[in-house]
Design a protein around this motif. Structure first.
Motif, short mmCIF file in Angstrom:
data_model
loop_
_atom_site.label_atom_id
_atom_site.label_comp_id
_atom_site.label_asym_id
_atom_site.label_seq_id
_atom_site.Cartn_x
_atom_site.Cartn_y
_atom_site.Cartn_z
N LEU B 39 2.96 110.71 11.30
CA LEU B 39 1.79 111.34 10.71
C LEU B 39 0.85 111.72 11.84
N LYS B 43 -2.60 116.15 10.02
CA LYS B 43 -1.34 116.74 9.52
C LYS B 43 -0.75 115.91 8.38
N GLY B 44 0.38 116.40 7.84
CA GLY B 44 1.09 115.65 6.82
C GLY B 44 2.23 114.86 7.43
N LEU B 45 2.95 114.16 6.56
CA LEU B 45 4.10 113.39 7.02
C LEU B 45 5.20 114.31 7.54
N TRP B 47 9.25 114.01 8.89
CA TRP B 47 10.46 113.25 9.14
C TRP B 47 10.89 113.49 10.59
#
Lengths: 108, 121
Positions: B39, B43-45, B47
């Motif tokens: 993260l 920002k977002g998650l 992978w």
């Protein structure tokens, strides 16, 4: 790569209201979709897997639906602890296993 | 109790290296695929990488391919992420997470508390 698009980016709601969050996949992911909740400074928490199955210990006020490319997370009656950021994630095709950009549910 | 505990984060200069560790307890570690997710600030998650229970299958995001290596030691119940050639855009909280049913194509039901990696001169 499968793109995941969440809407809206921000949802302004009052406690007790019903919240509906949307997630769209750029191609079919069957039912291989999860929803996570993340509070500030905390790790994500799995809410829903396989589109509609609640994870262990998750309240029944959280429900998921959809299939293919359109998915929805519904919170039936918002509690104070539900104000957070929510992410959808597809795990049908990878790599990569993609997340949506998140929906922030904030207090109105 | 099922737990994941990450360590190894810190401040590093661009081009530097770090190795993150994630120690697992409370479940049969070798039976479950494990993943790293990050993260970034504002920002977002995202992978990052996944590894099968045996360690024989690994995948990484294009953004880290050739720089990051995921591995595991099932005898020590530990997951690793070797991070080389670090860039400013790698700055993030890094989480390890356990696959729900064990498969690499899976949701993640248990997450560590995260470890912060800052890349700056």
């Amino acid at each position: 790569e499968i793109a995941m698009t969440q809407s809206p980016a921000t949802l302004s709601m009052s406690p007790g209201e019903r919240a509906t969050l949307s997630c769209r996949a750029s191609q079919s992911i069957r039912s291989n979709l999860a929803w996570y909740q993340q509070q500030p400074g905390q790790a994500p928490r799995l809410l829903i897997y396989a589109t509609s199955s609640r994870a262990t210990g998750i309240s029944a006020r959280f429900s998921g639906s959809g299939s293919g490319t359109e998915f929805t997370l519904t919170i039936s009656s918002l509690q104070s602890e539900d104000f957070a950021v929510y992410y959808c994630q597809q795990y049908n095709n990878g790599p990569p296993w993609t997340f949506g950009q998140g929906t922030k549910v904030e207090i109105k | 109790e099922v737990l994941l505990l990450e360590s190894g984060g810190g401040l590093v200069q661009p081009g530097g290296s770090l190795r993150l560790s994630c120690v697992a307890s409370g479940f049969t570690f070798s039976s479950y695929a494990m993943t790293w997710v990050r993260l970034g600030p504002g920002k977002g998650l995202e992978w990052v990488s996944v590894i099968s229970g045996s360690g024989g299958i690994t995948y990484s995001a294009d953004s880290v391919k050739g720089r990051f290596t995921i591995s595991r030691d099932n005898s020590e119940n530990t997951l690793y992420l070797q991070m080389n050639s670090l860039r400013a855009e790698d700055t993030a909280v890094y989480y390890c997470a356990k696959a729900y049913t064990g498969n690499i194509y899976d949701a993640y039901d248990i997450w560590g508390q995260g470890t912060m990696v800052s890349v700056s001169s």
